[in-house]
Motif scaffolding. Structure first.
Motif, PDB file in Angstrom:
ATOM      1  N   ARG A 217     -14.922 -17.273  57.897  1.00 56.08           N
ATOM      2  CA  ARG A 217     -14.917 -18.608  58.508  1.00 56.08           C
ATOM      3  C   ARG A 217     -14.696 -19.719  57.491  1.00 56.08           C
ATOM      4  NH1 ARG A 217     -17.228 -14.999  61.031  1.00 56.08           N
ATOM      5  NH2 ARG A 217     -17.358 -14.898  63.305  1.00 56.08           N
ATOM      6  N   GLY A 218     -14.218 -19.359  56.323  1.00 57.82           N
ATOM      7  CA  GLY A 218     -13.844 -20.378  55.337  1.00 57.82           C
ATOM      8  C   GLY A 218     -14.990 -20.965  54.561  1.00 57.82           C
ATOM      9  N   VAL A 219     -16.142 -20.279  54.555  1.00 55.10           N
ATOM     10  CA  VAL A 219     -17.299 -20.782  53.803  1.00 55.10           C
ATOM     11  C   VAL A 219     -17.255 -20.203  52.384  1.00 55.10           C
ATOM     12  CG1 VAL A 219     -19.828 -20.811  53.681  1.00 55.10           C
ATOM     13  CG2 VAL A 219     -18.671 -20.934  55.909  1.00 55.10           C
ATOM     14  N   LEU A 220     -17.531 -21.050  51.385  1.00 56.25           N
ATOM     15  CA  LEU A 220     -17.627 -20.563  50.005  1.00 56.25           C
ATOM     16  C   LEU A 220     -19.013 -19.974  49.797  1.00 56.25           C
ATOM     17  CD1 LEU A 220     -16.148 -23.052  47.383  1.00 56.25           C
ATOM     18  CD2 LEU A 220     -15.092 -21.099  48.479  1.00 56.25           C
ATOM     19  N   VAL A 221     -19.057 -18.728  49.424  1.00 54.82           N
ATOM     20  CA  VAL A 221     -20.350 -18.065  49.228  1.00 54.82           C
ATOM     21  C   VAL A 221     -20.609 -17.887  47.735  1.00 54.82           C
ATOM     22  CG1 VAL A 221     -21.720 -15.994  49.654  1.00 54.82           C
ATOM     23  CG2 VAL A 221     -20.123 -16.822  51.404  1.00 54.82           C
ATOM     24  N   LYS A 222     -21.766 -18.340  47.327  1.00 57.49           N
ATOM     25  CA  LYS A 222     -22.241 -18.085  45.964  1.00 57.49           C
ATOM     26  C   LYS A 222     -23.330 -17.034  46.076  1.00 57.49           C
ATOM     27  CE  LYS A 222     -24.648 -21.365  43.860  1.00 57.49           C
ATOM     28  NZ  LYS A 222     -25.978 -20.727  43.862  1.00 57.49           N
ATOM     29  N   VAL A 223     -23.296 -16.081  45.171  1.00 55.24           N
ATOM     30  CA  VAL A 223     -24.361 -15.076  45.153  1.00 55.24           C
ATOM     31  C   VAL A 223     -25.243 -15.318  43.937  1.00 55.24           C
ATOM     32  CG1 VAL A 223     -24.827 -12.627  44.708  1.00 55.24           C
ATOM     33  CG2 VAL A 223     -23.222 -13.299  46.509  1.00 55.24           C
ATOM     34  N   ASN A 224     -26.504 -15.510  44.169  1.00 55.22           N
ATOM     35  CA  ASN A 224     -27.483 -15.544  43.088  1.00 55.22           C
ATOM     36  C   ASN A 224     -28.066 -14.146  42.942  1.00 55.22           C
ATOM     37  OD1 ASN A 224     -27.078 -18.272  42.814  1.00 55.22           O
ATOM     38  ND2 ASN A 224     -29.161 -18.871  43.380  1.00 55.22           N
ATOM     39  N   ALA A 225     -28.110 -13.661  41.717  1.00 55.31           N
ATOM     40  CA  ALA A 225     -28.712 -12.348  41.462  1.00 55.31           C
ATOM     41  C   ALA A 225     -29.755 -12.513  40.367  1.00 55.31           C
ATOM     42  CB  ALA A 225     -27.650 -11.350  41.028  1.00 55.31           C
ATOM     43  N   ILE A 250     -18.418 -16.849  43.858  1.00 59.44           N
ATOM     44  CA  ILE A 250     -18.947 -16.961  42.501  1.00 59.44           C
ATOM     45  C   ILE A 250     -20.305 -16.266  42.440  1.00 59.44           C
ATOM     46  CG2 ILE A 250     -20.146 -19.181  42.869  1.00 59.44           C
ATOM     47  CD1 ILE A 250     -19.071 -20.083  40.118  1.00 59.44           C
ATOM     48  N   VAL A 251     -20.635 -15.734  41.274  1.00 61.60           N
ATOM     49  CA  VAL A 251     -21.916 -15.044  41.086  1.00 61.60           C
ATOM     50  C   VAL A 251     -22.709 -15.789  40.014  1.00 61.60           C
ATOM     51  CG1 VAL A 251     -22.995 -12.919  40.230  1.00 61.60           C
ATOM     52  CG2 VAL A 251     -21.039 -12.782  41.789  1.00 61.60           C
ATOM     53  N   ASN A 252     -23.983 -15.966  40.274  1.00 64.37           N
ATOM     54  CA  ASN A 252     -24.878 -16.677  39.374  1.00 64.37           C
ATOM     55  C   ASN A 252     -25.993 -15.718  38.963  1.00 64.37           C
ATOM     56  OD1 ASN A 252     -26.560 -18.545  38.110  1.00 64.37           O
ATOM     57  ND2 ASN A 252     -27.314 -19.413  40.043  1.00 64.37           N
ATOM     58  N   LEU A 253     -25.964 -15.266  37.720  1.00 64.29           N
ATOM     59  CA  LEU A 253     -27.020 -14.364  37.233  1.00 64.29           C
ATOM     60  C   LEU A 253     -28.203 -15.214  36.800  1.00 64.29           C
ATOM     61  CD1 LEU A 253     -24.889 -11.831  35.135  1.00 64.29           C
ATOM     62  CD2 LEU A 253     -25.717 -11.594  37.482  1.00 64.29           C
ATOM     63  N   VAL A 254     -29.296 -15.063  37.499  1.00 67.14           N
ATOM     64  CA  VAL A 254     -30.463 -15.927  37.327  1.00 67.14           C
ATOM     65  C   VAL A 254     -31.539 -15.162  36.565  1.00 67.14           C
ATOM     66  CG1 VAL A 254     -32.179 -17.274  38.566  1.00 67.14           C
ATOM     67  CG2 VAL A 254     -29.935 -16.916  39.587  1.00 67.14           C
ATOM     68  N   PRO A 255     -31.918 -15.620  35.377  1.00 66.93           N
ATOM     69  CA  PRO A 255     -32.968 -14.901  34.637  1.00 66.93           C
ATOM     70  C   PRO A 255     -34.294 -14.908  35.399  1.00 66.93           C
ATOM     71  CG  PRO A 255     -31.981 -16.639  33.281  1.00 66.93           C
ATOM     72  CD  PRO A 255     -31.447 -16.817  34.668  1.00 66.93           C
ATOM     73  N   LEU A 256     -34.940 -13.761  35.450  1.00 65.53           N
ATOM     74  CA  LEU A 256     -36.265 -13.696  36.076  1.00 65.53           C
ATOM     75  C   LEU A 256     -37.211 -14.671  35.379  1.00 65.53           C
ATOM     76  CD1 LEU A 256     -38.367 -12.127  37.917  1.00 65.53           C
ATOM     77  CD2 LEU A 256     -38.819 -10.748  35.863  1.00 65.53           C
ATOM     78  N   ILE A 257     -37.934 -15.459  36.177  1.00 68.82           N
ATOM     79  CA  ILE A 257     -39.016 -16.291  35.637  1.00 68.82           C
ATOM     80  C   ILE A 257     -40.310 -15.594  36.017  1.00 68.82           C
ATOM     81  CG2 ILE A 257     -40.151 -18.541  35.700  1.00 68.82           C
ATOM     82  CD1 ILE A 257     -37.501 -19.762  36.595  1.00 68.82           C
ATOM     83  N   SER A 258     -41.065 -15.217  35.020  1.00 61.83           N
ATOM     84  CA  SER A 258     -42.254 -14.413  35.315  1.00 61.83           C
ATOM     85  C   SER A 258     -43.357 -14.737  34.317  1.00 61.83           C
ATOM     86  CB  SER A 258     -41.857 -12.927  35.209  1.00 61.83           C
ATOM     87  OG  SER A 258     -42.979 -12.116  35.276  1.00 61.83           O
ATOM     88  N   ALA A 259     -44.494 -15.129  34.833  1.00 62.02           N
ATOM     89  CA  ALA A 259     -45.650 -15.386  33.977  1.00 62.02           C
ATOM     90  C   ALA A 259     -46.904 -15.016  34.766  1.00 62.02           C
ATOM     91  CB  ALA A 259     -45.697 -16.850  33.564  1.00 62.02           C
TER      92      ALA A 259
END
Ligand code: CLF
Ligand code: SF4
Length: 498
Positions: A217-225, A250-259
């Motif tokens: 449907r013409g939507v730009l999809v970004k994937v966060n991983a 587009i793919v966005n590799l997101v560093p785990l935030i963990s504390a």
């Protein structure tokens, strides 16, 4: 609405339980078609260049979630923290529209309003759609954006498309349920709690189905991983192939935030996030199959401003001006025109600088850090920077590697030695740091650490500045005055929106 011509065919979508989607062997992200480039052009998350100029805001209207991720605990809220899921104030759809208009009246560079939690946008579908519809009516020039875990995506694609939502982010951390069961303890589907591999099998199938339907449907999809070392990092190139095959832009590799204090499962068991070097290696592996985002700031579910700033605390409901906000569409149009003029200048300076380094050997590259306050310029004092953008520069241009966070070195005229130590560590792999100004003491320590402090490019557009410095660097290498630290050129040309 036409489908997105530059993306691979939707027929390549893998089956729900497929752990690998082949068929995307070309190593370069394809050139952007005009329609896609236009959609990405002023969106600060979809275009690296746009993030220098435009702002986004999130409205926190979606508290509930339909799955559990081992890295999430939405109860934790710290005003100093910037991470998804965190929010200081939840809004009703009416409050959200009021807030958007008030923020838009004060921040003319606002181009995008997103719904990114603090739970899942589509697990709160009524509030989400009421908000999107309200904003569409009140400020039709603003781009609507949405982030979801994808479980409820397929049944909402038509409604999103009808509202002309053209940017959707889906978080996809796996396509293999064996990996998924180490990330998701459960999901809720059709009123039933599902555990184990079955939960991940359902989730992955729904995510890939939703991405393909959006793309159609013409939507730009970004994937966060989310990158979770030892859990899904080795698997993420496979995820990149699968989501690209499904039609992700587009793919966005997101560093785990963990504390531990976050109270998440991963925080409690001491699961670390990736180092900068691990993330960079993984980005290189995933870039074979997908265009990558490298400028994400992992923002809060109530973030306001440019990606590099967060003004959420200024725009709480209690602080909004009373009464209806004025219509500021014209101001935003003027700002967009001003950005276009700045872009034209930056592009022509970049071309001139490229021509001056055309004869530099192809194998020579350098890594630089840049201090910028926004606007695409080298315009921040070293001592004021809380982050640096890091680029690899070669004769075909600078290429963003990522960003390095530091602590502000200079406060009230005094230098903080601990902050300088943090900055030197963060920039250790850089040949130079381009800043508007730098004090005497840090200048000496940077030079002693092999990082050239550069102020000669102050207030220049970043790319032209990087190339101008590189021109001198290459000349010094050619004259035998210095030896390059980075013998290989960047593997790929820029994959950014023109
Ligand atoms: Fe928000 Fe996400 Fe839209 Fe951007 S954020 S819903 S696409 S407007 Fe952007 Fe923030 Fe990274 Fe998200 S920097 S966390 S990628
Ligand atoms: Fe938290 Fe988002 Fe995962 Fe839901 S999908 S559990 S809100 S991180």
């Amino acid at each position: 609405m036409s489908a997105l011509a530059v993306l691979p065919p939707a027929a390549a979508v893998p089956a729900a339980n497929c752990t690998f989607a082949g068929g995307c062997g070309d190593a370069q992200p394809p050139a952007l078609a005009d329609e896609v480039a236009a959609l990405a052009r002023n969106h600060p998350c979809y275009s690296e260049e746009a993030h220098h100029h435009f702002a986004r805001m999130h409205v926190a209207v979606a508290p509930a979630c339909n799955i559990q991720c081992h890295y999430c605990n939405r109860k934790y809220d710290c005003a100093n923290e910037s991470r998804p899921g965190v929010v200081s104030e939840r809004l009703s759809p009416e409050e959200a529209v009021r807030k958007v208009l008030a923020v838009a009246a004060e921040i003319p560079e606002l181009s995008v309003v997103g719904i990114a939690g603090p739970g899942d946008a589509l697990a709160n579908a009524e509030a989400t759609f009421a908000t999107l519809e309200g904003i569409r009516r009140a400020a039709p020039d603003l781009t609507l954006c949405l982030s979801t875990n994808g479980l409820a995506l397929p049944e909402h694609v038509e409604r999103l498309a009808a509202l002309e939502v053209r940017h959707v982010t889906v978080t996809v951390n796996m396509v293999d349920p064996e990996v998924g069961e180490r990330i998701y303890p459960w999901i809720v589907r059709d009123g039933r709690k599902v555990h184990g591999k079955e939960a991940s099998r359902i989730l992955s199938g729904r995510q890939l189905e939703g991405i393909a339907a959006l793309r159609a449907r013409g939507v730009l999809v970004k994937v966060n991983a989310v990158v979770i070392p030892g859990v899904n990092d080795a698997h993420l190139p496979e995820v990149a192939r699968a989501v690209r095959a499904a039609g992700a832009f587009i793919v966005n590799l997101v560093p785990l935030i963990s504390a531990p204090e976050h109270g998440t499962h991963y925080g409690k068991i001491g699961q670390p996030g990736p180092t900068d070097a691990q993330l960079e290696r993984l980005q290189a592996a995933c870039e074979i199959d997908a265009r990558l985002m490298r400028h994400c700031r992992q923002c809060r579910a109530d973030a306001v401003g440019r990606l590099s700033e967060d003004r959420f605390a200024t725009y709480t409901l209690a602080r909004l001006p009373p009464g209806p906000a004025r219509d500021t569409r014209e101001l935003r149009a003027e700002r967009r025109d001003a950005v276009e003029r700045a872009r034209a200048i930056a592009a022509s300076e970049r071309e001139a600088a490229l021509s001056r380094v055309a004869a530099v050997p192809a194998g020579l590259s350098a890594r630089i850090a840049v201090a910028t306050r926004g606007g695409g310029l080298v315009d921040q004092h070293f001592g004021h920077a809380r982050e640096f953008l890091v680029y690899d520069v070669a004769r075909d241009g600078p290429r963003l590697v990522g960003r390095r966070t530091t602590e502000r070195y200079c406060s009230g005229g005094d230098g903080d030695d601990d902050a300088l130590t943090v900055a030197l560590r963060a920039l250790a792999d850089c040949d130079a740091v381009l800043v508007a100004k730098v004090g005497h003491c840090p200048m000496g320590q940077l030079a002693a650490a092999g990082i050239e402090p550069v102020t000669t490019q102050a207030f220049q557009p970043i790319e032209a500045a990087a190339l101008a410095w590189f021109e001198g660097f290459a000349a010094r290498v050619a004259a035998g005055e210095i030896a390059p630290r980075r013998p290989a050129a960047p593997a790929e040309p820029r994959a950014e929106v023109a």
